[in-house]
Design an enzyme around this catalytic site. Structure first.
Site, mmCIF file in Angstrom:
data_model
loop_
_atom_site.group_PDB
_atom_site.id
_atom_site.type_symbol
_atom_site.label_atom_id
_atom_site.label_comp_id
_atom_site.label_asym_id
_atom_site.label_seq_id
_atom_site.Cartn_x
_atom_site.Cartn_y
_atom_site.Cartn_z
ATOM 1 N N GLY A 87 -3.094 -2.081 -0.898
ATOM 2 C CA GLY A 87 -1.636 -1.801 -0.584
ATOM 3 C C GLY A 87 -1.139 -3.288 -0.827
ATOM 4 O O GLY A 87 0.137 -2.897 -1.488
ATOM 5 N N CYS A 88 -1.672 -4.246 -0.697
ATOM 6 C CA CYS A 88 -0.658 -5.228 -0.830
ATOM 7 C C CYS A 88 -0.499 -5.834 -2.432
ATOM 8 O O CYS A 88 0.349 -5.936 -2.806
ATOM 9 C CB CYS A 88 -1.753 -6.465 -0.541
ATOM 10 S SG CYS A 88 -1.781 -6.586 1.556
ATOM 11 N N SER A 89 -1.870 -5.439 -3.201
ATOM 12 C CA SER A 89 -1.697 -5.528 -4.565
ATOM 13 C C SER A 89 -1.156 -4.603 -5.443
ATOM 14 O O SER A 89 -0.691 -5.026 -6.404
ATOM 15 C CB SER A 89 -3.193 -5.992 -5.061
ATOM 16 O OG SER A 89 -3.857 -6.829 -4.399
#
Length: 206
Positions: A87-89
């Site tokens: 989700g962050c990347s």
């Protein structure tokens, strides 16, 4: 001459007195000047935590965002649960990298409870040319995150304490807006289009 009834009265009074419990005064309460839990710093109008716990590039390069905020007009701080997580990347940080309003901030920082080498490598992979200028800061001990009251127990997923997903807009050294994911890791209120507004659409000219 003392009558027998007087002796009986005195004896009865002595027995009643013996049955009355002795009430001892409670010791005075000591007022402590500290709290067992950290004060929640993340409220509109609050300053940033004054700590050099954050690292950038190497362990010897410390960053104090409270001091940095005094040098710039506005700042954007993006907190994430973990570097390299899907989700962050793929969504959260790329959303800010590609949003034109990100460049309007004097300073943009991504903060995660990871070691400094992981954060440096992650930043290089997401913005290899450094054109956007987002700074990737490590909070290896979690101190900055706890001072923001943004820590949560991510042991089941990440193996230890992690940061909630959030975004803070800071102006003139104080927090202007706060966006924290209610479930700690979701992708809703802290997305770039939610915090910065929809990206401007360029009309095609004929």
């Amino acid at each position: 001459m003392i009558r027998p009834t007087a002796f009986r009265t005195l004896a009865t009074a002595a027995r009643v007195t013996a049955r009355v419990p002795v009430v001892r005064a409670a010791p005075p309460r000591i007022s402590h000047t500290f709290h067992t839990t950290a004060r929640a710093f993340v409220k509109v109008g609050d300053p940033l935590p004054d700590t050099d716990a954050l690292m950038e590039g190497s362990p010897g390069q410390r960053v104090n965002l409270a001091e940095e905020a005094q040098k710039v007009n506005n700042m954007l701080i993006i907190g994430v649960p973990a570097a390299y997580s899907p989700g962050c990347s793929t969504t959260h940080i790329p959303g800010y990298l590609n949003h034109p309003k990100t460049r309007e901030f004097d300073m943009v920082a991504v903060v995660s409870v990871n070691d400094v080498f992981v954060m440096k490598a992650w930043g290089d992979s997401l913005d290899p040319s450094g054109d956007v200028g987002i700074r990737f800061l490590a909070d290896p001990t979690g101190r900055f995150t706890r001072m923001l009251d943004m820590a949560w127990d991510g042991t089941a997923i990440f193996g230890g304490e992690r940061s909630k997903r959030y975004a803070l807009v800071v102006e003139q050294g104080r927090v202007k807006t706060v966006a924290v994911e209610p479930d700690n890791t979701g992708l809703s209120v802290s997305l770039a289009e939610k915090v910065l507004g929809p990206a401007p659409q360029h009309k095609l000219t004929e």
